[in-house]
Scaffold this active site. Structure first.
Site, PDB file in Angstrom:
ATOM      1  N   ASP A 376      14.639  24.236 -13.559  1.00 23.14           N
ATOM      2  CA  ASP A 376      13.285  24.250 -14.304  1.00 23.14           C
ATOM      3  C   ASP A 376      13.717  23.291 -15.172  1.00 23.14           C
ATOM      4  O   ASP A 376      14.357  22.688 -15.970  1.00 23.14           O
ATOM      5  CB  ASP A 376      13.154  25.616 -15.161  1.00 23.14           C
ATOM      6  CG  ASP A 376      12.923  26.827 -14.256  1.00 23.14           C
ATOM      7  OD1 ASP A 376      11.830  26.717 -13.246  1.00 23.14           O
ATOM      8  OD2 ASP A 376      13.500  27.820 -14.114  1.00 23.14           O
ATOM      9  N   THR A 377      12.112  22.478 -15.373  1.00 20.23           N
ATOM     10  CA  THR A 377      12.097  21.225 -16.018  1.00 20.23           C
ATOM     11  C   THR A 377      10.739  21.091 -16.566  1.00 20.23           C
ATOM     12  O   THR A 377       9.768  21.870 -16.161  1.00 20.23           O
ATOM     13  CB  THR A 377      12.292  20.203 -14.824  1.00 20.23           C
ATOM     14  OG1 THR A 377      13.337  20.444 -14.287  1.00 20.23           O
ATOM     15  CG2 THR A 377      12.219  18.956 -15.416  1.00 20.23           C
ATOM     16  N   ILE A 378      10.559  20.211 -17.856  1.00 23.18           N
ATOM     17  CA  ILE A 378       9.190  19.885 -17.995  1.00 23.18           C
ATOM     18  C   ILE A 378       9.086  18.195 -17.879  1.00 23.18           C
ATOM     19  O   ILE A 378      10.033  17.577 -17.881  1.00 23.18           O
ATOM     20  CB  ILE A 378       8.876  20.094 -19.613  1.00 23.18           C
ATOM     21  CG1 ILE A 378       9.947  19.345 -20.496  1.00 23.18           C
ATOM     22  CG2 ILE A 378       8.871  21.444 -19.895  1.00 23.18           C
ATOM     23  CD1 ILE A 378       9.489  17.810 -20.994  1.00 23.18           C
TER      24      ILE A 378
END
Length: 574
Positions: A376-378
């Site tokens: 999970d990342t932005i």
């Protein structure tokens, strides 16, 4: 494709309007909304409030880099499901003064005191995904200050002030973030500090509910007052050290105090007249370049979007590139990859010969590119009135990271160390990504950039583990091969192949061809044709990544912005 044919295409598919919007007066087949267009500055992030923080920063005289840092700090508060100061950071920056691209690798290393013998003593075959063992040094804060030193204009205290204010006063939790937060709480509440700092009476905050994090506000204020060393050599580092000593961990004050990110040279390939830029290993960026080089050998002016040929060739190129990704991508300080050869056109031509037009590859071996001897990342991107453009990606890795949340600090440490190969044989010990103390693990997070004729064109990214290089390639193809606009390129239905051999010790080599996830919007005829070629096609909700992009239009002197319709993102300008 004409408007008539687009309308007919959608009518035959019988898919929802969100996936096929040919009845729009613009005729844009897949766009869920229009691009954002602004003359002075643009920001596109995965949270509407973070986008506003970025714009406010630039309106106050900040550069695109100041805006990116301010937005990233806000996202660590607002989207802890994807990022935070306990994670790593990578960036590509277009500097209008030098007219050059700069790359920064802000990834941290494994604890120096955590040895292979310790894993063996515990009887582990793989590094666990949560708890103290997968934690590596967080590189984000160091990355902020390195990037700011070169490209910032406002004081760092000004850049961190909006996040500090929102952390104290609260902000409403958005829909997709609330969904992933709720999924993380049962997994991570067992770890000290998580339940106390990241739940409301033991549950995740709900959509629209106000969330405050005063501990994070205090931490960010210490960084604002004391600079980079307040995090790596001050009370924050001492708190982290004591926490891991008390909780069967190994991350130490020394690991933090000796951390240093590095400036790296972006790597590119030319794809039908545009230059696509990625960062070299230990990240997976060059997988996108390898895929594009293979796909360049096919004439997509004669291959329609969503056709069996389009999907088949894309998936096969991915299999080939990911076989090399599993074998060669790692910390170059320990095992340099033959990057120049991997991204060369003649190597792509050799690999392309393995692709059959009629049959899916079931097994793929890595090439021999010798030189001449649920992540999970932005992702966010900003652009300012001077022409600076920032492509920045930041992550805690899986879910909300390791679950390890030191008391009073308001953030969670990443679990990126899970990506190492944990050797159980001589062959695995020789693997470039084999675990070692003080080593950077293989990284999935990758920013991207496209230049045209030596000038900035598109700053973009697609977050989401192994989907990222696949997403990058699809965005480039949608823009270049299929003539889509910036928003449409992100909204078009996506392809994700899973099952390739991974650069970790947690999977075996691909032997069954893997599986193809197709998002709503692909014709049933395409699915049937792919099955005839031997592809295993399945349906899946949600693994298709998250996209933000900014495009420079020098002719009109404006920026175009686009954001992900599948998440809470927002693009805006002024």
């Amino acid at each position: 494709m004409s408007l008539f044919h687009r309308s007919l295409f959608c009518a035959v598919l019988l898919v929802p309007a969100i996936a096929c919007a040919a009845d729009r007066v613009t005729g844009q087949l897949f766009a869920t909304r229009s691009e954002v267009i602004a003359p002075h500055a643009m920001a596109a992030t995965s949270h509407p409030l973070a986008t506003q923080v970025a714009l406010d920063t630039m309106k106050q005289g900040g550069s695109a880099m100041d805006a990116a840092i301010a937005a990233n700090a806000a996202l660590g508060l607002m989207e802890p499901t994807g990022n935070g100061i306990g994670g790593d950071l990578f960036a590509i920056v277009w500097d209008p003064k030098t007219k050059k691209l700069y790359g920064y690798n802000g990834s941290g290393r494994s604890p120096k005191s955590l040895t292979l013998a310790e894993f063996q003593r515990r009887g582990l075959k793989d590094i666990p995904p949560t708890g103290p063992l997968p934690v590596s040094v967080p590189g984000t804060v160091d990355g902020w200050f390195a990037l700011h030193d070169r490209f910032g204009r406002l004081p760092m205290a000004d850049n961190l002030a909006p996040a500090i204010r929102y952390a104290r006063e609260g902000h409403p939790v958005h829909e997709v973030i609330a969904y992933y937060w709720d999924r993380s709480v049962p997994r991570l509440s067992q770890y000290p500090g998580f339940k106390e700092q990241f739940t409301i009476d033991g549950r995740a905050p709900r959509k629209g509910e106000m969330w405050k994090n005063p501990n994070l506000a205090d931490t960010l204020q210490k960084i604002a007052d004391g600079g980079r060393d307040a995090f790596y050599k001050g009370d924050i580092a001492r708190t982290i050290d004591a926490y891991f000593r008390a909780n069967d961990g190994f991350l130490s004050y020394e690991d933090l105090a000796t951390h240093q990110g590095e400036w790296v040279q972006p790597v590119s390939t030319n794809y039908r007249g545009v230059d696509v830029w990625e960062l070299p290993p230990n990240s997976q960026g060059i997988a996108a370049l390898q895929m594009l080089n293979i796909l360049e050998g096919y004439d997509f002016s004669k291959i329609a979007f969503g056709s069996p040929e389009h999907v088949h060739l894309f998936v096969e190129a991915k299999k080939l590139a990911f076989a090399d990704r599993a074998r060669f991508y790692a910390d170059p300080a320990f095992s340099p990859a033959p990057v120049d050869r991997l991204v060369s056109k003649d190597y792509a031509a050799q690999r392309r010969k393995l692709v059959s037009p009629d049959k899916a590859l079931r097994e793929v071996q890595p090439g021999t590119p010798k030189q001449l001897e649920e992540g999970d990342t932005i992702y966010l991107t900003t652009a300012d009135a001077d022409g600076m453009m920032v492509s920045l990606i930041q992550s805690n890795y899986r879910g909300m990271g390791s679950g390890m949340a030191p008391p009073g600090l308001g953030f969670i440490l990443q679990d990126r160390g899970e990506m190492f190969v944990l050797p159980a044989s001589d062959e695995q010990r020789a693997h470039p990504n084999a675990y070692a103390p003080g080593k950077r693990p293989f990284q999935t997070i990758i920013p991207a950039f496209i230049t045209k004729d030596g000038k900035p064109w598109v700053s973009f990214g697609v977050m989401g583990g192994a989907m990222q290089p696949q997403g990058h390639v699809q965005i480039v193809m949608n823009l270049v091969d299929f003539g889509m606009n910036l928003q449409e390129a992100g909204d078009a239905p996506r392809i994700q192949h899973e099952g390739s051999t991974e650069p970790t010790g947690q999977s075996t080599a691909m032997s069954d061809g893997g599986e193809v996830n197709l998002e709503t919007g692909f014709p049933y005829e395409t699915i049937r044709a792919l099955m005839r070629k031997g592809h295993r096609v399945i349906f899946a909700d949600g693994p298709y990544g998250g996209y933000q992009a900014i495009q420079r239009d020098p002719g009109n002197g404006v920026y175009f912005g686009a954001s992900e319709s599948r998440k809470d993102g927002h693009a805006a300008g002024y």
